[in-house]
Design an enzyme around this catalytic site. Structure first.
Site, short mmCIF file in Angstrom:
data_model
loop_
_atom_site.label_atom_id
_atom_site.label_comp_id
_atom_site.label_asym_id
_atom_site.label_seq_id
_atom_site.Cartn_x
_atom_site.Cartn_y
_atom_site.Cartn_z
CG MET A 1 51.08 65.23 -55.06
SD MET A 1 51.99 64.61 -53.66
CE MET A 1 53.62 65.18 -53.93
N PRO A 2 50.28 67.61 -52.26
CG PRO A 2 51.75 68.09 -50.54
CD PRO A 2 51.45 68.42 -51.95
CG LEU A 3 43.50 66.66 -50.04
CD1 LEU A 3 43.05 68.04 -50.51
CD2 LEU A 3 42.57 65.57 -50.53
CB THR A 72 46.17 62.62 -49.35
OG1 THR A 72 45.13 62.34 -48.42
CG2 THR A 72 46.23 61.52 -50.39
#
Length: 127
Positions: A1-3, A72
Site C-alpha cells: 500500500m505504500p506509494l 505515502t
C-alpha cells in the site's frame, strides 16, 4: 500500500534507481509489514536547476547525490515503527547503491485508509 516517490539529480549510474527502490521496499517489508508484491514506485530524475535543497539544514553535509524519498502510507503506524523504517532505509541504501547517510532524506505522508483506490474506482480498504 505504500506509494514510493524517489527524486534525485539526473546523471546517476543506471543501476541506482532500481537499487534505491529495492532498498526502500525491503525496509518497508521488514519494518512496516508491507505484503509481498505491494510495490508501487515512481522515480523522478531532475536537472540540477530543478532539484534544489539546502546542503547543511539540520547540520547535515548533503552533496549533489542527495536522494529524496517520499512515502505515502496509511496512518496506522507509531513512532517506533517509523524510526525503524528510517534506519532500515538508511542502512539498505548505504550498502547498495552506496549512498552516504547525509544524502538520504525521507518524508512520510500519512493518509486515511479510505484515501486509496488500487483500481476499478473502488476504495478497497473500506469497500
Amino acid at each position: 500500500m505504500p506509494l514510493i516517490r524517489i527524486s534525485m539529480r539526473r546523471g546517476r549510474p543506471a543501476s541506482h534507481p532500481a537499487a534505491i527502490v529495492d532498498g526502500v521496499y525491503r525496509a518497508l517489508r521488514a519494518t512496516y509489514e508491507v505484503p509481498e508484491n505491494d510495490l508501487f514506485a515512481v522515480v523522478h530524475q531532475h536537472e540540477a536547476e530543478e532539484f534544489i535543497f539546502d546542503n547543511n539544514y539540520f547540520g547535515f553535509n548533503r552533496s549533489d547525490a542527495l536522494v529524496i524519498i517520499q512515502l505515502t502510507v496509511a496512518n496506522t503506524r507509531g513512532v517506533t515503527q517509523k524510526k525503524a523504517l528510517y534506519a532500515a532505509i538508511a542502512e539498505n541504501l548505504q550498502k547498495e547503491p552506496g549512498l552516504r547517510p547525509d544524502d538520504i532524506f525521507i518524508n512520510l505522508v500519512e493518509v486515511k485508509r479510505e484515501d486509496w483506490s488500487f483500481g476499478g474506482g473502488v476504495a478497497q480498504y473500506v469497500a
